[in-house]
Design an enzyme around this catalytic site. Structure first.
Site, PDB file in Angstrom:
ATOM      1  N   GLU A   1       4.999   3.028   7.739  1.00 55.69           N
ATOM      2  CA  GLU A   1       5.858   3.907   6.953  1.00 55.69           C
ATOM      3  C   GLU A   1       6.034   5.223   7.714  1.00 55.69           C
ATOM      4  O   GLU A   1       5.047   5.895   8.040  1.00 55.69           O
ATOM      5  CB  GLU A   1       5.260   4.163   5.580  1.00 55.69           C
ATOM      6  CG  GLU A   1       6.136   5.028   4.699  1.00 55.69           C
ATOM      7  CD  GLU A   1       5.564   5.219   3.302  1.00 55.69           C
ATOM      8  OE1 GLU A   1       6.350   5.343   2.350  1.00 55.69           O
ATOM      9  OE2 GLU A   1       4.328   5.246   3.172  1.00 55.69           O
TER      10      GLU A   1
ATOM     11  N   CYS B   1       9.354   6.967  -0.742  1.00 57.06           N
ATOM     12  CA  CYS B   1       8.827   5.620  -0.496  1.00 57.06           C
ATOM     13  C   CYS B   1       9.915   4.558  -0.457  1.00 57.06           C
ATOM     14  O   CYS B   1       9.680   3.456   0.042  1.00 57.06           O
ATOM     15  CB  CYS B   1       7.801   5.259  -1.575  1.00 57.06           C
ATOM     16  SG  CYS B   1       6.313   6.267  -1.521  1.00 57.06           S
TER      17      CYS B   1
ATOM     18  N   GLU C   1       1.211   2.900  -7.167  1.00 57.54           N
ATOM     19  CA  GLU C   1       2.542   2.929  -6.530  1.00 57.54           C
ATOM     20  C   GLU C   1       2.315   3.531  -5.159  1.00 57.54           C
ATOM     21  O   GLU C   1       2.100   4.738  -5.020  1.00 57.54           O
ATOM     22  CB  GLU C   1       3.524   3.762  -7.366  1.00 57.54           C
ATOM     23  CG  GLU C   1       4.995   3.464  -7.038  1.00 57.54           C
ATOM     24  CD  GLU C   1       5.532   4.224  -5.848  1.00 57.54           C
ATOM     25  OE1 GLU C   1       5.384   3.701  -4.702  1.00 57.54           O
ATOM     26  OE2 GLU C   1       6.087   5.303  -6.033  1.00 57.54           O
TER      27      GLU C   1
ATOM     28  N   LYS D   1      -4.129  15.147 -11.424  1.00 58.80           N
ATOM     29  CA  LYS D   1      -4.457  15.882 -10.206  1.00 58.80           C
ATOM     30  C   LYS D   1      -3.274  15.809  -9.251  1.00 58.80           C
ATOM     31  O   LYS D   1      -2.984  14.764  -8.677  1.00 58.80           O
ATOM     32  CB  LYS D   1      -5.700  15.335  -9.505  1.00 58.80           C
ATOM     33  CG  LYS D   1      -6.226  16.321  -8.439  1.00 58.80           C
ATOM     34  CD  LYS D   1      -7.022  15.672  -7.342  1.00 58.80           C
ATOM     35  CE  LYS D   1      -6.172  15.100  -6.245  1.00 58.80           C
ATOM     36  NZ  LYS D   1      -5.462  16.115  -5.421  1.00 58.80           N
TER      37      LYS D   1
END
Length: 469
Positions: free
Chosen positions: A375, A285, A251, A178
Site C-alpha cells: 500500500e 485506503c 478496517e 483513541k
C-alpha cells in the site's frame, strides 16, 4: 460554545482532562512541519478512568429507547454543522488538508453519517417470534455489546471518528475512542460538542500512542475493539484481543486496482481517476493506486493521465502527507524502484515546507514489484498493461489486500463479470471513491473484516439473544 483548544485534552466522563501523569506529545502541522499544539500522552491511569466512565454510563445508556438515541445523534449532527468552522480549524491544523475541500466534501458526509445511524437506531432488523417446538415460543433480542474501544487513523480523523462512534452509540453502547497520535484535535472537539447532547461517559476520547491503544484493547472492561489502521496494527490488536475473546472489527489497508478497458473515453477516464487518486494526497485506503489498462490504449492513457496529474497542485488540490514517516515511506518506494520501472511525472518531494509530495505516475512496473504489492498511501499511481479480461482480473486480485476495486468499460456484461470476480469488499463501475451511509464499507483478505456504515455496520455493534417462553 466549543472552541478549538490551544492544548488538546482528553475527554473522560464529560470532562476535559490532561493525562494523569502530565505527559504530553507535540502535534505538528504537516503543512509546515512546525509544532502547533500539544496533546496528552495517556497511560494506564487514563484508560482506566475512561473505561470506568464508559462502564458507569453503559447501564443507563443501554436502557434508553431507540428514539432517545436517535434524538441525541440528530442533535449532534446539527451541532457538527453549527461548529463547522472550529472543527475545520482543528482538522486542518493536524492534517494540513485544504480547508475548503474538507468543508465541501467531508463535513456534509460526517453529518450525514450521524443522521443515518440516528434513523437506523429505530430500524434494527429482527426475526418474528415463532413456535419451533411444541408449547414454546422463541424470539430474538438485539442488544448492545457493552463498552467499545475504537481506534481511528490520521487520514480522515473526524470522518473516521463519526464512522465509529455513530453506530456504537446508536446501538446503545458506550465507547472510548483513541484517535491517531498525530491527529487528535477534531475527535476531542467532536466529543466536547457531543457532550452537550449525551450523558457523561457515553463518549470518551483518550489521546496517546500505540501503548495507549494497547491498554484499551487489553482492558478487561472493553468488549468490542474496532480499528481502522494498518495491517500490522490489525494483526497486533486481533492477537491481543484474542486473549480475552473480545470481538474485533478491522478496517485495514487497501491497494485498489482499477481495470480500464479499451472501450472507454481515454481523456475523461484519466481525468476522473487522477482527481480521485490524488485526493487527500492519496492517503485513502480505497485510492485507485493500481491502474490496469488495456494494452491497446496504454500509451495514450498514460499520456492523458500524466497531463491531468501535472494539473494537481500540492497545497491547493491536495494536502501534505501526514507525517515525516509517511513521507519517507513514499520517497523510499520511489527510490527503490527497479530499473524496468519509469517515473513519467512527479517523483519528488514538493519544493515547499511541510510534508508535501508531487503527484506521481509510474509505469513499467511488474506484479511482484514492491510498489505494486504494498500500500503506497501517497500521491503515487502505477500503470500496468493487460492483454485480456482474464489477465486483468488476475493482476487485480494478485495482492494480499481486498478492500476496493474499480472497472471502467461501456460493456455492461463485462462490468458485471468483473464485480463477481474481483476479490474485494467494494467494486465501483465507471466511478470511484464515492461512499454512501446506506452501503457497507469493508474488505476481505488482509484488508480486514467487519463493515463501517450501513445497517451491517450497526449490527456489528449488537449481539443476539434467544429468548424462549
Amino acid at each position: 460554545m466549543a472552541e478549538t483548544p490551544a492544548v488538546v485534552l482528553n475527554h473522560i466522563g464529560g470532562a476535559d482532562v490532561p493525562a494523569a501523569s502530565g505527559a504530553t506529545t507535540e502535534l505538528l502541522d504537516p503543512a509546515t512541519g512546525g509544532v502547533h499544539c500539544s496533546a496528552p500522552l495517556s497511560g494506564r491511569a487514563d484508560t482506566d478512568a475512561a473505561c470506568a466512565a464508559a462502564a458507569a454510563a453503559y447501564e443507563s445508556w443501554s436502557a434508553t429507547t431507540p428514539a432517545e438515541r436517535q434524538r441525541a445523534l440528530l442533535r449532534i449532527a446539527d451541532a457538527v454543522e453549527a461548529h463547522a468552522d472550529e472543527l475545520l480549524a482543528a482538522e486542518a491544523a493536524d492534517t494540513g488538508k485544504p480547508a475548503e475541500l474538507f468543508r465541501r466534501d467531508e463535513l456534509p458526509a460526517i453529518a450525514d453519517t450521524l443522521r443515518y445511524f440516528a434513523g437506523a437506531a429505530r430500524n434494527l432488523p429482527g426475526a418474528a417470534a415463532g413456535e419451533y417446538t411444541e408449547g414454546r415460543t422463541s424470539l430474538l433480542r438485539r442488544e448492545p455489546v457493552g463498552v467499545c474501544a475504537q481506534i481511528t487513523p490520521w487520514n480522515y480523523p473526524l470522518m473516521m471518528a463519526a464512522w465509529k462512534i455513530a453506530p456504537a452509540i446508536a446501538a446503545g453502547n458506550t465507547t472510548v475512542l483513541k484517535p491517531a497520535d498525530t491527529t487528535p484535535g477534531s475527535s476531542v472537539l467532536l466529543a466536547r460538542i457531543a457532550a452537550e447532547h449525551l450523558p457523561d461517559g457515553v463518549l470518551n476520547v483518550v489521546c496517546g500512542d500505540r501503548a495507549t491503544g494497547q491498554a484499551l484493547v487489553t482492558h478487561p472492561v472493553t468488549r468490542l475493539i474496532a480499528v481502522t489502521g494498518s495491517v500490522r496494527a490489525g494483526r497486533e490488536i486481533a492477537t491481543a484481543a484474542a486473549a480475552d475473546l473480545k470481538r474485533v472489527h478491522l478496517e485495514l489497508g487497501g491497494n485498489a486496482p482499477v481495470i480500464v478497458h479499451d472501450d472507454v473515453d481515454i481523456d475523461s477516464t484519466a481525468s476522473a481517476l487522477a482527481a480521485v487518486a490524488y485526493y487527500n494526497a492519496g492517503q485513502d485506503c480505497t485510492a485507485p493506486t493500481r491502474l490496469l489498462v488495456h494494452h491497446r490504449i496504454h500509451d495514450a492513457f498514460v499520456a492523458a493521465l500524466a497531463a491531468h496529474t501535472e494539473k494537481q497542485r500540492p497545497a491547493a488540490d491536495f494536502g501534505p502527507l501526514n507525517n515525516a514517516t509517511q513521507l519517507a515511506w513514499v520517497e523510499g518506494l520511489l527510490s527503490r524502484l527497479p530499473q524496468h520501472a519509469e517515473i513519467v511525472t512527479g517523483g519528488t518531494r514538493a519544493p515547499r515546507p511541510g510534508y508535501f509530495h508531487e503527484a506521481t505516475v509510474v509505469v513499467g512496473v511488474r506484479q511482484d514489484d514492491e510498489i505494486v504489492q504494498e500500500e503506497i498511501f501517497g500521491p503515487v499511481v502505477t500503470v500496468q498493461p493487460f492483454k485480456d479480461e482474464s489477465e486483468a482480473l488476475r493482476l487485480a486480485n494478485g495482492v494480499r489486500f481486498g478492500l476496493a476495486a474499480g472497472v471502467w468499460t461501456t460493456d455492461h456484461e463485462r462490468a458485471m463479470r468483473a464485480t463477481r470476480a474481483l476479490h474485494t469488499g467494494i467494486v465501483w463501475v465507471n466511478t470511484h471513491g464515492t461512499t454512501v451511509s446506506e452501503m457497507p464499507h469493508g474488505g476481505v483478505k488482509h484488508s480486514g473484516y467487519g463493515s463501517d456504515l450501513s445497517m451491517a455496520g450497526l449490527l456489528d455493534y449488537t449481539q443476539v439473544k434467544h429468548v424462549m417462553l
